[in-house]
Design a protein around this motif. Structure first.
Motif, PDB file in Angstrom:
ATOM      1  N   MET A 219       0.838  -1.172   0.000  1.00  0.00           N
ATOM      2  CA  MET A 219       0.000   0.000   0.000  1.00  0.00           C
ATOM      3  C   MET A 219       0.889   1.243   0.000  1.00  0.00           C
ATOM      4  SD  MET A 219      -2.621   1.337   2.932  1.00  0.00           S
ATOM      5  CE  MET A 219      -3.409  -0.235   2.959  1.00  0.00           C
ATOM      6  N   ARG A 220       0.618   2.128  -0.953  1.00  0.00           N
ATOM      7  CA  ARG A 220       1.360   3.377  -1.058  1.00  0.00           C
ATOM      8  C   ARG A 220       0.355   4.521  -1.039  1.00  0.00           C
ATOM      9  NH1 ARG A 220       3.607  -0.478  -4.002  1.00  0.00           N
ATOM     10  NH2 ARG A 220       2.239  -0.111  -5.763  1.00  0.00           N
ATOM     11  N   LEU A 221       0.510   5.409  -0.042  1.00  0.00           N
ATOM     12  CA  LEU A 221      -0.450   6.494   0.047  1.00  0.00           C
ATOM     13  C   LEU A 221       0.203   7.783   0.502  1.00  0.00           C
ATOM     14  CD1 LEU A 221      -2.032   6.796   3.297  1.00  0.00           C
ATOM     15  CD2 LEU A 221      -1.757   4.416   2.733  1.00  0.00           C
ATOM     16  N   ILE A 222      -0.538   8.863   0.275  1.00  0.00           N
ATOM     17  CA  ILE A 222      -0.117  10.212   0.663  1.00  0.00           C
ATOM     18  C   ILE A 222      -1.138  10.746   1.658  1.00  0.00           C
ATOM     19  CG2 ILE A 222       0.182  12.602  -0.108  1.00  0.00           C
ATOM     20  CD1 ILE A 222       1.002  11.515  -2.834  1.00  0.00           C
ATOM     21  N   LEU A 223      -0.638  11.369   2.728  1.00  0.00           N
ATOM     22  CA  LEU A 223      -1.491  12.112   3.655  1.00  0.00           C
ATOM     23  C   LEU A 223      -1.226  13.591   3.434  1.00  0.00           C
ATOM     24  CD1 LEU A 223      -1.163  10.140   7.023  1.00  0.00           C
ATOM     25  CD2 LEU A 223      -3.050  10.103   5.389  1.00  0.00           C
ATOM     26  N   LEU A 224      -2.288  14.327   3.106  1.00  0.00           N
ATOM     27  CA  LEU A 224      -2.186  15.763   2.880  1.00  0.00           C
ATOM     28  C   LEU A 224      -2.905  16.525   3.983  1.00  0.00           C
ATOM     29  CD1 LEU A 224      -3.072  15.985  -0.931  1.00  0.00           C
ATOM     30  CD2 LEU A 224      -0.791  16.063   0.098  1.00  0.00           C
ATOM     31  N   GLY A 225      -2.496  17.757   4.178  1.00  0.00           N
ATOM     32  CA  GLY A 225      -3.137  18.643   5.148  1.00  0.00           C
ATOM     33  C   GLY A 225      -2.103  19.598   5.692  1.00  0.00           C
ATOM     34  N   PRO A 226      -2.568  20.693   6.276  1.00  0.00           N
ATOM     35  CA  PRO A 226      -1.626  21.677   6.804  1.00  0.00           C
ATOM     36  C   PRO A 226      -0.854  21.133   7.998  1.00  0.00           C
ATOM     37  CG  PRO A 226      -3.857  22.263   7.417  1.00  0.00           C
ATOM     38  CD  PRO A 226      -3.962  21.082   6.501  1.00  0.00           C
ATOM     39  N   PRO A 227       0.219  21.817   8.385  1.00  0.00           N
ATOM     40  CA  PRO A 227       0.941  21.411   9.587  1.00  0.00           C
ATOM     41  C   PRO A 227      -0.021  21.397  10.769  1.00  0.00           C
ATOM     42  CG  PRO A 227       1.849  23.475   8.684  1.00  0.00           C
ATOM     43  CD  PRO A 227       0.738  23.044   7.798  1.00  0.00           C
ATOM     44  N   GLY A 228       0.122  20.421  11.639  1.00  0.00           N
ATOM     45  CA  GLY A 228      -0.716  20.331  12.820  1.00  0.00           C
ATOM     46  C   GLY A 228      -2.051  19.643  12.592  1.00  0.00           C
ATOM     47  N   ALA A 229      -2.305  19.133  11.375  1.00  0.00           N
ATOM     48  CA  ALA A 229      -3.595  18.521  11.049  1.00  0.00           C
ATOM     49  C   ALA A 229      -3.729  17.103  11.596  1.00  0.00           C
ATOM     50  CB  ALA A 229      -3.813  18.514   9.538  1.00  0.00           C
ATOM     51  N   GLY A 230      -2.629  16.508  12.022  1.00  0.00           N
ATOM     52  CA  GLY A 230      -2.698  15.148  12.551  1.00  0.00           C
ATOM     53  C   GLY A 230      -2.159  14.094  11.609  1.00  0.00           C
ATOM     54  N   LYS A 231      -1.480  14.524  10.554  1.00  0.00           N
ATOM     55  CA  LYS A 231      -0.940  13.562   9.589  1.00  0.00           C
ATOM     56  C   LYS A 231       0.027  12.591  10.249  1.00  0.00           C
ATOM     57  CE  LYS A 231       0.819  16.676   6.878  1.00  0.00           C
ATOM     58  NZ  LYS A 231       0.515  17.867   7.675  1.00  0.00           N
ATOM     59  N   GLY A 232       0.910  13.098  11.093  1.00  0.00           N
ATOM     60  CA  GLY A 232       1.901  12.242  11.746  1.00  0.00           C
ATOM     61  C   GLY A 232       1.259  11.209  12.657  1.00  0.00           C
ATOM     62  N   THR A 233       0.250  11.626  13.415  1.00  0.00           N
ATOM     63  CA  THR A 233      -0.465  10.711  14.309  1.00  0.00           C
ATOM     64  C   THR A 233      -1.150   9.609  13.506  1.00  0.00           C
ATOM     65  OG1 THR A 233      -0.850  12.440  15.937  1.00  0.00           O
ATOM     66  CG2 THR A 233      -2.337  10.545  16.004  1.00  0.00           C
ATOM     67  N   GLN A 234      -1.849   9.984  12.453  1.00  0.00           N
ATOM     68  CA  GLN A 234      -2.544   8.987  11.632  1.00  0.00           C
ATOM     69  C   GLN A 234      -1.559   8.086  10.899  1.00  0.00           C
ATOM     70  OE1 GLN A 234      -5.694   8.305  11.937  1.00  0.00           O
ATOM     71  NE2 GLN A 234      -5.956  10.023  13.355  1.00  0.00           N
ATOM     72  N   ALA A 235      -0.437   8.648  10.464  1.00  0.00           N
ATOM     73  CA  ALA A 235       0.568   7.833   9.788  1.00  0.00           C
ATOM     74  C   ALA A 235       1.103   6.759  10.729  1.00  0.00           C
ATOM     75  CB  ALA A 235       1.703   8.714   9.264  1.00  0.00           C
ATOM     76  N   GLN A 236       1.353   7.102  11.983  1.00  0.00           N
ATOM     77  CA  GLN A 236       1.846   6.114  12.956  1.00  0.00           C
ATOM     78  C   GLN A 236       0.848   4.981  13.129  1.00  0.00           C
ATOM     79  OE1 GLN A 236       2.658   8.390  16.490  1.00  0.00           O
ATOM     80  NE2 GLN A 236       4.422   9.429  15.573  1.00  0.00           N
ATOM     81  N   ARG A 237      -0.425   5.300  13.151  1.00  0.00           N
ATOM     82  CA  ARG A 237      -1.455   4.267  13.289  1.00  0.00           C
ATOM     83  C   ARG A 237      -1.500   3.373  12.048  1.00  0.00           C
ATOM     84  NH1 ARG A 237      -6.574   6.255  16.715  1.00  0.00           N
ATOM     85  NH2 ARG A 237      -5.423   6.910  18.559  1.00  0.00           N
ATOM     86  N   LEU A 238      -1.349   3.966  10.880  1.00  0.00           N
ATOM     87  CA  LEU A 238      -1.344   3.187   9.640  1.00  0.00           C
ATOM     88  C   LEU A 238      -0.128   2.270   9.572  1.00  0.00           C
ATOM     89  CD1 LEU A 238      -2.551   6.007   7.273  1.00  0.00           C
ATOM     90  CD2 LEU A 238      -3.749   3.842   7.674  1.00  0.00           C
ATOM     91  N   VAL A 239       1.009   2.759  10.034  1.00  0.00           N
ATOM     92  CA  VAL A 239       2.234   1.943  10.076  1.00  0.00           C
ATOM     93  C   VAL A 239       1.998   0.708  10.933  1.00  0.00           C
ATOM     94  CG1 VAL A 239       4.584   1.897  11.019  1.00  0.00           C
ATOM     95  CG2 VAL A 239       3.866   3.808   9.580  1.00  0.00           C
ATOM     96  N   ALA A 240       1.426   0.909  12.108  1.00  0.00           N
ATOM     97  CA  ALA A 240       1.182  -0.207  13.029  1.00  0.00           C
ATOM     98  C   ALA A 240       0.163  -1.191  12.453  1.00  0.00           C
ATOM     99  CB  ALA A 240       0.701   0.317  14.381  1.00  0.00           C
ATOM    100  N   ARG A 241      -0.867  -0.683  11.833  1.00  0.00           N
ATOM    101  CA  ARG A 241      -1.937  -1.544  11.323  1.00  0.00           C
ATOM    102  C   ARG A 241      -1.537  -2.310  10.066  1.00  0.00           C
ATOM    103  NH1 ARG A 241      -7.910   0.559  10.625  1.00  0.00           N
ATOM    104  NH2 ARG A 241      -8.163  -0.525  12.585  1.00  0.00           N
ATOM    105  N   HIS A 242      -0.794  -1.655   9.161  1.00  0.00           N
ATOM    106  CA  HIS A 242      -0.516  -2.249   7.850  1.00  0.00           C
ATOM    107  C   HIS A 242       0.935  -2.700   7.656  1.00  0.00           C
ATOM    108  CE1 HIS A 242      -4.512  -1.236   6.377  1.00  0.00           C
ATOM    109  NE2 HIS A 242      -4.360  -0.041   6.922  1.00  0.00           N
ATOM    110  N   ASP A 243       1.770  -2.514   8.679  1.00  0.00           N
ATOM    111  CA  ASP A 243       3.179  -2.913   8.601  1.00  0.00           C
ATOM    112  C   ASP A 243       3.880  -2.295   7.396  1.00  0.00           C
ATOM    113  OD1 ASP A 243       5.488  -4.172   9.513  1.00  0.00           O
ATOM    114  OD2 ASP A 243       5.116  -5.973   8.314  1.00  0.00           O
ATOM    115  N   ILE A 244       3.645  -0.983   7.228  1.00  0.00           N
ATOM    116  CA  ILE A 244       4.319  -0.232   6.179  1.00  0.00           C
ATOM    117  C   ILE A 244       5.134   0.874   6.828  1.00  0.00           C
ATOM    118  CG2 ILE A 244       2.676  -0.793   4.345  1.00  0.00           C
ATOM    119  CD1 ILE A 244       1.248   1.835   4.861  1.00  0.00           C
ATOM    120  N   VAL A 245       5.878   1.614   6.028  1.00  0.00           N
ATOM    121  CA  VAL A 245       6.817   2.614   6.521  1.00  0.00           C
ATOM    122  C   VAL A 245       6.252   4.017   6.326  1.00  0.00           C
ATOM    123  CG1 VAL A 245       9.166   3.519   6.228  1.00  0.00           C
ATOM    124  CG2 VAL A 245       8.720   1.097   5.874  1.00  0.00           C
ATOM    125  N   GLN A 246       6.432   4.864   7.343  1.00  0.00           N
ATOM    126  CA  GLN A 246       6.072   6.271   7.222  1.00  0.00           C
ATOM    127  C   GLN A 246       7.281   7.033   6.704  1.00  0.00           C
ATOM    128  OE1 GLN A 246       5.256   8.269  10.911  1.00  0.00           O
ATOM    129  NE2 GLN A 246       4.818  10.215   9.924  1.00  0.00           N
TER     130      GLN A 246
END
Length: 194
Positions: A1-28
């Motif tokens: 799975m290859r995806l992009i998270l968009l949004g302004p700084p502080g939108a929560g991209k990093g938090t959601q990316a960490q959850r996706l990494v844990a769930r899907h065993d992919i790299v942020q």
């Protein structure tokens, strides 16, 4: 799975990316993290980027694109990756399209976290307070004045990336102001369809 998270700084991209990494065993792949690591390690790119980052400005496309292209080739990206903080401009999005095509890869999803920008400064101030309360160093870009500079740069340069992907029928938009778990669920729903 290859995806992009968009949004302004502080939108929560990093938090959601960490959850996706844990769930899907992919790299942020966070350009911010990669650049901060380069600064810490005092690599040539890190030294070049340090002054720009300290002022809250964006580093050049050439530097960022080179870092991303090299990173995608690493073995831990074979299962997939999440791009967080890239692309920041239409030129970077076009360069990413070329890089992926050259590597025989494609994106599975582009997800934009929409947020109330007026509330973002409060969110950043709170994040800085919580970080300091834990006894951890507060990131330079969590300083409210630096953050405002970053938000202005986002609105000037990066906000046009979402329409770029929308025109290609690849953009899913999620309300990033909802509670973290609700945002996580909304992202999971988008990925199920992808």
């Amino acid at each position: 799975m290859r995806l992009i998270l968009l949004g302004p700084p502080g939108a929560g991209k990093g938090t959601q990316a960490q959850r996706l990494v844990a769930r899907h065993d992919i790299v942020q792949l966070s350009t911010g993290d990669m650049l901060r690591e380069a600064v810490r390690n005092e690599t040539p790119i890190g030294l070049k980027a340090k002054a720009v980052m300290d002022a809250g400005n964006l580093v050049s496309d050439e530097i960022v694109i080179g870092i991303i292209s090299d990173r995608i080739d690493q073995p831990d990206c074979a299962k997939g990756f999440i791009l967080d903080g890239f692309p920041r401009t239409v030129a970077q999005a076009e360069a990413l399209d070329r890089i992926l095509a050259e590597k025989g890869l494609k994106l599975d999803a582009v997800i934009e976290l929409k947020v109330d920008q007026d509330k973002l400064v409060d969110r950043i101030i709170q994040r800085a307070r919580e970080t300091a309360a834990r006894g951890e160093p507060v990131r330079k870009d969590d300083d409210p004045e630096v953050f405002k500079t970053r938000l202005e740069a986002f609105n000037r340069d990066t906000a046009v990336v979402a329409p770029y992907y929308a025109e290609r029928g690849m953009l899913a938009t999620i309300d990033g102001m909802k509670p973290i778990d609700e945002v996580t669920k909304a992202i999971a729903d988008v990925l199920e369809l992808a």
